[in-house]
Design a protein around this motif. Sequence first.
Motif, PDB file in Angstrom:
ATOM      1  N   VAL A 553       0.962  -1.180   0.104  1.00 30.39           N
ATOM      2  CA  VAL A 553       0.142  -0.054  -0.049  1.00 30.39           C
ATOM      3  C   VAL A 553       0.908   1.174  -0.256  1.00 30.39           C
ATOM      4  N   PRO A 554       0.320   2.495  -0.565  1.00 28.83           N
ATOM      5  CA  PRO A 554       1.137   3.719  -0.475  1.00 28.83           C
ATOM      6  C   PRO A 554       1.333   3.969   1.001  1.00 28.83           C
ATOM      7  N   THR A 555       2.539   5.013   1.262  1.00 31.46           N
ATOM      8  CA  THR A 555       2.712   5.287   2.524  1.00 31.46           C
ATOM      9  C   THR A 555       1.640   6.316   2.811  1.00 31.46           C
ATOM     10  N   ALA A 556       1.216   6.410   4.126  1.00 29.75           N
ATOM     11  CA  ALA A 556       0.284   7.494   4.479  1.00 29.75           C
ATOM     12  C   ALA A 556       0.422   7.936   6.008  1.00 29.75           C
ATOM     13  N   ASN A 557      -0.263   8.942   6.278  1.00 31.22           N
ATOM     14  CA  ASN A 557      -0.295   9.264   7.809  1.00 31.22           C
ATOM     15  C   ASN A 557      -0.882   8.038   8.561  1.00 31.22           C
ATOM     16  N   GLU A 558      -0.203   7.933   9.649  1.00 25.47           N
ATOM     17  CA  GLU A 558      -0.538   6.893  10.487  1.00 25.47           C
ATOM     18  C   GLU A 558      -2.227   6.572  10.861  1.00 25.47           C
ATOM     19  N   LEU A 559      -3.206   7.571  10.875  1.00 27.12           N
ATOM     20  CA  LEU A 559      -4.385   7.701  11.275  1.00 27.12           C
ATOM     21  C   LEU A 559      -5.114   7.163   9.891  1.00 27.12           C
ATOM     22  N   LEU A 560      -4.688   7.447   8.746  1.00 25.34           N
ATOM     23  CA  LEU A 560      -5.297   7.102   7.579  1.00 25.34           C
ATOM     24  C   LEU A 560      -4.950   5.823   6.912  1.00 25.34           C
ATOM     25  N   LEU A 561      -4.028   5.300   7.502  1.00 21.05           N
ATOM     26  CA  LEU A 561      -3.428   3.982   6.762  1.00 21.05           C
ATOM     27  C   LEU A 561      -4.571   2.867   6.877  1.00 21.05           C
ATOM     28  N   PRO A 562      -5.654   2.717   7.997  1.00 24.79           N
ATOM     29  CA  PRO A 562      -6.670   1.465   7.944  1.00 24.79           C
ATOM     30  C   PRO A 562      -7.371   1.808   6.647  1.00 24.79           C
ATOM     31  N   ILE A 563      -7.692   2.947   6.261  1.00 21.70           N
ATOM     32  CA  ILE A 563      -8.466   3.078   4.867  1.00 21.70           C
ATOM     33  C   ILE A 563      -7.851   2.293   3.753  1.00 21.70           C
ATOM     34  N   LEU A 564      -6.446   2.230   3.657  1.00 19.67           N
ATOM     35  CA  LEU A 564      -5.612   1.755   2.358  1.00 19.67           C
ATOM     36  C   LEU A 564      -5.526   0.338   2.790  1.00 19.67           C
ATOM     37  N   GLU A 565      -4.976  -0.178   4.177  1.00 18.03           N
ATOM     38  CA  GLU A 565      -4.833  -1.566   4.300  1.00 18.03           C
ATOM     39  C   GLU A 565      -5.803  -2.662   4.248  1.00 18.03           C
ATOM     40  N   ILE A 566      -7.156  -1.988   4.371  1.00 20.26           N
ATOM     41  CA  ILE A 566      -8.513  -3.179   4.401  1.00 20.26           C
ATOM     42  C   ILE A 566      -8.384  -3.463   3.054  1.00 20.26           C
ATOM     43  N   VAL A 567      -8.124  -2.697   2.076  1.00 17.58           N
ATOM     44  CA  VAL A 567      -8.612  -3.125   0.798  1.00 17.58           C
ATOM     45  C   VAL A 567      -7.981  -4.438   0.143  1.00 17.58           C
ATOM     46  N   PRO A 568      -6.425  -4.650   0.431  1.00 20.08           N
ATOM     47  CA  PRO A 568      -5.863  -5.787   0.103  1.00 20.08           C
ATOM     48  C   PRO A 568      -6.221  -7.072   0.808  1.00 20.08           C
ATOM     49  N   LEU A 569      -7.087  -6.853   2.115  1.00 21.50           N
ATOM     50  CA  LEU A 569      -7.547  -7.737   2.869  1.00 21.50           C
ATOM     51  C   LEU A 569      -9.129  -8.222   2.360  1.00 21.50           C
ATOM     52  N   GLN A 570      -9.727  -7.376   1.905  1.00 18.14           N
ATOM     53  CA  GLN A 570     -10.897  -7.433   1.251  1.00 18.14           C
ATOM     54  C   GLN A 570     -10.894  -8.397  -0.224  1.00 18.14           C
ATOM     55  N   LEU A 571      -9.716  -7.815  -0.693  1.00 15.58           N
ATOM     56  CA  LEU A 571      -9.494  -8.730  -2.208  1.00 15.58           C
ATOM     57  C   LEU A 571      -9.162 -10.087  -1.931  1.00 15.58           C
ATOM     58  N   LEU A 572      -8.269 -10.074  -0.845  1.00 15.58           N
ATOM     59  CA  LEU A 572      -7.641 -11.511  -0.502  1.00 15.58           C
ATOM     60  C   LEU A 572      -8.825 -12.368  -0.081  1.00 15.58           C
ATOM     61  N   ALA A 573      -9.828 -12.038   0.650  1.00 19.27           N
ATOM     62  CA  ALA A 573     -10.988 -12.609   1.141  1.00 19.27           C
ATOM     63  C   ALA A 573     -11.903 -12.953  -0.137  1.00 19.27           C
ATOM     64  N   TYR A 574     -11.913 -12.119  -0.948  1.00 21.67           N
ATOM     65  CA  TYR A 574     -12.809 -12.317  -2.103  1.00 21.67           C
ATOM     66  C   TYR A 574     -12.429 -13.311  -2.980  1.00 21.67           C
ATOM     67  N   HIS A 575     -11.070 -13.388  -3.454  1.00 20.89           N
ATOM     68  CA  HIS A 575     -10.420 -14.214  -4.158  1.00 20.89           C
ATOM     69  C   HIS A 575     -10.416 -15.767  -3.658  1.00 20.89           C
ATOM     70  N   ILE A 576     -10.171 -15.666  -2.455  1.00 18.86           N
ATOM     71  CA  ILE A 576     -10.164 -17.201  -1.719  1.00 18.86           C
ATOM     72  C   ILE A 576     -11.521 -17.653  -1.733  1.00 18.86           C
ATOM     73  N   ALA A 577     -12.635 -16.727  -1.559  1.00 17.37           N
ATOM     74  CA  ALA A 577     -14.061 -17.412  -1.285  1.00 17.37           C
ATOM     75  C   ALA A 577     -14.424 -17.702  -3.063  1.00 17.37           C
ATOM     76  N   VAL A 578     -14.130 -16.901  -4.123  1.00 15.42           N
ATOM     77  CA  VAL A 578     -14.400 -17.312  -5.351  1.00 15.42           C
ATOM     78  C   VAL A 578     -13.594 -18.803  -5.650  1.00 15.42           C
ATOM     79  N   ARG A 579     -12.383 -18.784  -5.155  1.00 17.46           N
ATOM     80  CA  ARG A 579     -11.680 -20.373  -5.362  1.00 17.46           C
ATOM     81  C   ARG A 579     -12.437 -21.203  -4.577  1.00 17.46           C
ATOM     82  N   ARG A 580     -12.944 -21.091  -3.717  1.00 17.08           N
ATOM     83  CA  ARG A 580     -13.520 -22.098  -2.651  1.00 17.08           C
ATOM     84  C   ARG A 580     -15.168 -22.340  -3.333  1.00 17.08           C
ATOM     85  N   GLY A 581     -15.582 -21.590  -4.265  1.00 11.05           N
ATOM     86  CA  GLY A 581     -16.966 -21.621  -4.464  1.00 11.05           C
ATOM     87  C   GLY A 581     -18.206 -21.180  -3.931  1.00 11.05           C
ATOM     88  N   CYS A 582     -17.782 -20.267  -3.100  1.00 10.40           N
ATOM     89  CA  CYS A 582     -18.639 -19.629  -1.941  1.00 10.40           C
ATOM     90  C   CYS A 582     -19.426 -18.653  -2.715  1.00 10.40           C
TER      91      CYS A 582
END
Length: 597
Positions: A553-582
């Motif tokens: 993720v790009p560098t950001a202010n500490e208090l703003l980083l959560p807005i960026l950090e969650i996106v890769p985790l959303q994508l990770l969960a999405y792709h795992i779920a699709v692979r599992r046929g959910c």
Amino acid sequence: MRRLEYRGYDSAGLAVVGEVHGLVIRRAPGKLRNLEDAVRLDPLDGFYGIGHTRWATHGRPTEENAHPHVDCTGNIVVVHNGIIENYTELKHELERQGHRFVTETDTEVIAHLIEKHFAGHLEEAVRRAALELKGVFALAILAQSDPNKIVAVRQGPPVVIGLGEGEYFVASDVPAILGHTRDMFFLDDGDLAVLTAEGVHLMDFEGRPIRRQITRILWDPIMAEKGGYKHFMLKEMYEQPRAVRDTLLGRVGQESGRIFLNEMDISPQEFREFKSLRLVACGTSWHAALSGKFMIERLARIPVEVDYASEFRYRDPILSPEVLTVVISQSGETADTIAAQREAKSKGSKTLAISNVVGSMIDREAAGSILTHAGPEIGVASTKAFTSQLTALILLAVYLGQVRETLDAEASRKITSEALQIPIKLEAVLTKPVGYDELVRRLHRSSDFLFLGRGIHFPVALEGALKLKELSYIHAEGYPAGEMKHGPNALIDQNLPVVFLAAYDPSDTASRLRYEKTISNLQEVRARQGLIIAVANEGDAEIAALADFVLEVPTANELLLPILEIVPLQLLAYHIAVRRGCDVDQPRNLAKSVTVE
């Protein structure tokens, strides 16, 4: 317009041109039904026109500020999505040239600027005006003195052109015109379209002719709403830059960094006198609230407690008029959150609502509201609601810091300036080529996950674990990284994927210290042969040397980083779920809005 009402709820208007009455405009504040009532009482007569549903960015949601807007001659009529960043500069220059403004909006400046350049040909005047505008804007314009023509412009927000049989359409989203035609094309940034009875002509802002590929839309109504994405959730993840941008718009002084929260029956003096805050929510919104605690305590220096709404009223919470209770719900109709709000009010605590739905129960019952502008969220697993709630909470934190004088002008300008850059950084995260295929191949058969974070990143770990649980049905747990030695280390072996929130703000001493401690935790997991996935700053070589997979993720202010950090985790969960046929959009046993306890 009804199909586009999710884009704005606070006012609406129409401008229609006919042979008998010429140009006629109807506008109304409030929901679209108010405009429908106005048109029913005083019908319009015409054969072409433009309309708009608005969410206020500049100017209050009044009839006067509703779109369409006209110039001072009554010739140029404009509707606009977006924000003009240099409107103050343009307005002052136009006023020096004799233009007189009647509204508080940035859109009226566009009409006057087009009038300034108008010499009989609307498209030429619009083209010249577009070159002077800074910001993001989608426009539809007509002029009485250049009839039978609509000009459309895109620089940021979406614009779709529809090609019917002897009729042509411009809209901000496909569903608005799908009932009239399936042949459409989308404007790119810097495109200008001229619609007449004969057809559509395209050019760029320099006047050079261009072409765009026509698409035959074959979606059923549900697919139309998905915008061509495979799942609602995927579409909604990619809408997060717009959702964050729209939640910020109109609430941040571009130069001063001042925060404007106008939907309040809570005075600045009351905000100064509150002794503490309670943040109350459920599920994903509770994770946003946990992040909000860090934001508010750091910037406003006021104690904050975070409660599950489902537990709040059953423990007889200690409340008083000196406590502000903030209730957070995407739908605004979550039964537990409504009950918690009423409990707080019964004990004399004023309530402030953060919701995505204007007129929802918690919005109506609160003394003040910060409405997020995420648009409808259909996927049960919340994505853009979470990032827009984080955005609303940083706005609240900065506002409290300003009214309580714990945040000086320079600090305000710095953090608001960085917040305004977050949508661009989100787009970079979403468009960054990441090899999820190999990652998912390694992980999709795992039975357990551990998500770890420190400080404000711990709530992101909780939310990342929740997304994986909701979508893929894999057991996942979020944990404070500093608590590893107090139990979770016993779980680590070569079969356990461990996800670390390891991004940090290099300019922040506390953030750097947290990062160094997180590095130690990575080394602990590596020594025990755990599979390490790290969310880290772009180009972080130290993390890359320790982790099996890195999601940057790009560098950001500490208090703003959560807005960026969650996106890769959303994508990770999405792709795992699709692979599992959910079923990604409708996970088993879950509903979008929990309207019963």
